[in-house]
Design an enzyme around this catalytic site. Structure first.
Site, PDB file in Angstrom:
ATOM      1  CB  ILE A 411      -9.235   1.049   2.588  1.00  0.00           C
ATOM      2  CG1 ILE A 411      -9.216  -0.306   1.887  1.00  0.00           C
ATOM      3  CG2 ILE A 411     -10.560   1.306   3.272  1.00  0.00           C
ATOM      4  CD1 ILE A 411      -9.467  -1.479   2.828  1.00  0.00           C
ATOM      5  CD  GLU A 413      -5.176   3.062  -6.898  1.00  0.00           C
ATOM      6  OE1 GLU A 413      -4.990   2.559  -8.007  1.00  0.00           O
ATOM      7  OE2 GLU A 413      -6.317   3.206  -6.396  1.00  0.00           O
ATOM      8  N   GLY A 414      -2.527   0.448  -4.844  1.00  0.00           N
ATOM      9  CA  GLY A 414      -1.212  -0.157  -4.909  1.00  0.00           C
ATOM     10  C   GLY A 414      -0.789  -0.503  -6.306  1.00  0.00           C
ATOM     11  N   GLY A 417      -3.475  -2.785  -8.006  1.00  0.00           N
ATOM     12  CA  GLY A 417      -4.860  -2.364  -8.152  1.00  0.00           C
ATOM     13  C   GLY A 417      -5.351  -1.577  -6.957  1.00  0.00           C
ATOM     14  CE  LYS A 432      -4.143  -6.494  -4.387  1.00  0.00           C
ATOM     15  NZ  LYS A 432      -2.957  -7.196  -3.829  1.00  0.00           N
ATOM     16  CG  ASP A 521       6.275  -5.388  -0.069  1.00  0.00           C
ATOM     17  OD1 ASP A 521       7.145  -4.575   0.302  1.00  0.00           O
ATOM     18  OD2 ASP A 521       5.194  -5.037  -0.555  1.00  0.00           O
TER      19      ASP A 521
END
Length: 729
Positions: A411, A413-414, A417, A432, A521
């Site tokens: 769900i 991708e950052g 990870g 995660k 953020d």
């Protein structure tokens, strides 16, 4: 010069100004101040004293019957027994009180640099007393009240008190009278010196002074001439000024006469007149001598009058000069005081700068020590307390939950990870997998152990073998997806958007004020929505340390302002602030509001947009405080949305209750909603149980509650009942 000759009336020769005052200083103070502001010279404080009725007088008028004698009589012991030897009578006490009151008026005059004396008379009728004082002191300038100050009204132009009307009608025509009410000039009665009675020489003026009365206890009936308390020499002094002018006018009359023949009334002067009947039949030489004598007398009087005028002018100039000297001395003292204060302020500023430098050094040292401490904590394994609320999973369990990295379960991708959804212990969770090893892993675990809030995504487990974090799963995705209606999902209603704003603000307030850290953020893709569309912030990237620069409290406020604008307009953050600013200028904000959210209440939406622009101010110091300025506005918006909720069903899930129907503690629809001092609404049983278990903090923010009082939310309760009736199976 006669007034009928077409010339201006003669100038007032008595430079003394008389001000009639009462026994109430506050009531008459405005009249006195008006006189001080508009007149110079010598002031006389004029007062009519109303003496109290003496018991001795009553005994004298109605003598008591003596016991044992059987007939009317008056025993001399009666008076002595009434007051005792040496005791003061009511009259003496009243006069003593009057003296204190008049001394207060004298003090007011002296404070302004104007010399003043007091003149008074004892009489029951105040109006008649003032008229008698005008006659006795030859008063030419009088200032008195036109009515009580409480009877004043704007535009008042008539006399309202009976005593003012009586004095206006009965006072000597030569007296100028200014009538004042509440510091305003109401009426002016012009006087005429030509109307003075010329038949009475000064030596014949009757003055009923206290010394001439022969007794302090004499009393005149009300309405008759009463006892005057002005000294006879003072009255003679006032009269003498007028006789100067009278002689001068007689001289003018004699010079303007067309024939030698004179009437007795025309030849009066300040000296006792010579009977003209003795001059009848005299030759012309006698008339000439008489004219020369009268001319010389008039000249002497004019010179005396001019000398008196010059003396008064000199005294006035001396008083003005003294006032200027006092003012200059006061200004000099003030400037000296300012210079001393400035020197002290400079010294204090230097001390403050030194202290600031020392504090800055201490802060830098503390930040360095704190950074070292956090680094060491991040490298440590889980503590016992952290293990208490985190579940430990094996790598095999993780692989089974995500079906060996099934792409359909991925769900996100950052930077840190990949993120998957899967089932662990029959619970849908977010998994995660970190790609940066133990440093990021320990930091997020450490952060999760410190931060626990209903609007933060909860960390429920870990896998130390693969540096994996297991978070709760939020089925409605991110706020970014819902604003873009990803997957053809229904748009968010304006009521839900207001709720998202308020709950997000609560989470940021918790981070700033309770934990002392910034999110850093804050954007729609990091705000997830649960089943009831309540927002929860992703804690990834947070660090438990004070922050500065880009990741600061002010930057969080800026980001929050952009989120509000996105919720209002339904667009991305690119050039969003400039668009809204232009809309305020062009007054077309209504056209920019997202129509899919329903019918926004425009005034509230405008207020919300204005607050969002303040959050996005380019100067961080101009941005509002979330707790004290932003939160109250959102609270008002929430109340408005609650009021409209009875006729609204959210477009996203018609069968689901609105999120604010759900108790934050029980996570069930509330039956008896109660508002606590933190502004949140809870089920009564749940919040009372929270208090009885020893908590005095908010279940939502963990902040100290101002009190433990609860207020029933009747409006919300009615809305819940209506919703339940409409959704009965």
């Amino acid at each position: 010069m006669e007034a009928g000759d077409g010339q201006s009336p003669p100038r007032l020769v008595n430079d003394r100004v008389y001000v009639a005052v009462g026994s109430d200083v506050q009531e008459s103070k405005s009249t006195l101040l008006w006189a001080l502001q508009n007149f110079g010279g010598h002031f006389r404080i004029l007062h009519v004293h109303q003496p109290p009725e003496d018991d001795n007088d009553r005994n004298h008028l109605n003598p008591p019957r003596c016991r044992g004698h059987g007939a009317a009589g008056h025993d001399s012991r009666t008076v002595n027994q009434s007051y005792g030897y040496g005791a003061r009578t009511p009259q003496e006490l009243a006069r003593q009180n009057m003296d204190k009151i008049l001394d207060e008026y004298i003090r007011i005059c002296n404070q302004t640099g104007v010399p003043a004396e007091k003149r008074y008379i004892e009489m029951q009728d105040i109006g008649k007393g003032i008229v008698q004082l005008i006659e006795e002191h030859a008063i030419e300038k009088l200032i008195m009240g036109a009515a009580a100050d409480k009877r004043y009204f704007v535009g008042m132009a008539q006399l309202k008190s009976k005593k003012a009307i009586f004095v206006n009608q009965q006072a000597d025509p030569s007296c100028y009278i200014w009538f004042i009410c509440k510091g305003q000039l109401i009426h002016v009665r012009e006087g005429d010196l030509n109307t003075f009675d010329m038949d009475v020489p000064p030596s014949s003026v009757s003055v009923n002074s206290a010394a001439e009365s022969g007794s302090q206890n004499l009393r005149s009936p009300i309405g008759s001439s009463a006892l005057s308390r002005s000294n006879s020499s003072e009255v003679e002094d006032d009269r003498s000024l007028v006789w100067i002018a009278r002689g001068q006018r007689i001289h003018h009359k004699s010079e303007s006469s067309s024939g030698p023949s004179l009437k007795p009334s025309d030849e009066l002067s300040c000296e006792p007149p010579t009977p003209f009947c003795a001059l009848e039949g005299s030759n012309d030489e006698l008339y000439k001598q008489l004219d020369r004598a009268m001319a010389e007398a008039a000249k002497a009087k004019r010179e005396a009058y001019e000398e008196w005028i010059n003396r008064q002018e000199a005294e006035k100039n001396a008083i003005d000069a003294n006032r200027r000297v006092i003012a200059l001395q006061e200004e000099l003292r003030r400037r000296n005081g300012l210079e001393e204060s400035l020197a002290k302020e400079k010294e204090a500023l230097e001390m403050t700068k030194n202290q600031l430098d020392e504090l800055q050094m201490l802060l830098e040292n503390a930040l360095k020590v704190n950074e070292d401490l956090l680094t060491s904590q991040a490298s440590e394994p889980l503590t016992a307390n952290q293990q208490d609320f985190l579940s430990e999973f094996s790598f095999s369990e993780i692989m089974e939950a995500i079906n060996s990295f099934d792409p359909s379960l991925k769900i996100g991708e950052g930077e840190y990870g990949s993120t998957y959804k899967g089932f662990l212990c029959n619970i849908l969770v977010t998994i995660k997998l970190l790609s940066q090893g133990s440093s990021q892993y320990h930091q997020e675990v450490h952060t999760a152990s410190k931060l626990r809030h209903p609007n933060l995504v909860n960390l429920i487990g870990v896998c130390t073998e693969a540096w994996t974090l297991i978070y709760e799963y939020l089925p409605n995705g991110s706020l970014e997806d819902r604003l873009c209606c990803v997957g053809n999902t229904a748009p968010l209603s304006w009521q839900t958007r207001v709720c998202i704003c308020m709950e997000t603000c609560a989470a940021v307030i918790y981070l700033h004020y309770h934990s002392g850290i910034a999110h850093g953020d804050l954007e729609p893709e990091n705000i997830l929505l649960d089943t009831n569309f309540l927002p929860k912030l992703i804690k990834s990237g947070l660090s438990c340390e004070p922050t500065a620069g880009e990741r600061s409290f002010a930057s969080d406020v800026y980001s929050f302002g952009l989120i509000i604008l996105q919720l209002l307009i339904g667009k991305s953050a690119l050039s969003l602030k400039e668009t809204v600013q232009d809309s305020f200028i062009l007054e077309n904000l209504k056209d920019l509001l997202d129509p899919t959210a329903g019918h926004w209440p425009f005034e509230q939406a405008r207020e919300l947009a204005h607050m969002a622009l303040r959050c996005c101010d380019i100067n961080p110091s101009n941005r509002p405080e979330l707790k004290s300025e932003v939160w109250p506005v959102l609270e008002q918006m929430r109340i408005l949305s609650e009021d409209s909720s009875s006729n609204w069903s959210g477009p996203e899930e018609p069968s689901q209750p609105p999120p604010y129907f759900i108790c934050p503690i029980y996570q069930e629809i509330m039956q008896d909603p109660q508002v606590a001092s933190d502004g949140f609404t809870y089920e009564a049983e749940a919040i009372r149980g929270w208090f009885t278990s020893g908590h005095d903090t908010s279940p939502m923010t963990n902040l100290q509650l101002a009190n433990l009082d609860l207020v029933p939310n009747q409006t919300l309760r009615s809305a819940i009942q209506d919703w339940l009736q409409d959704h009965e199976p």
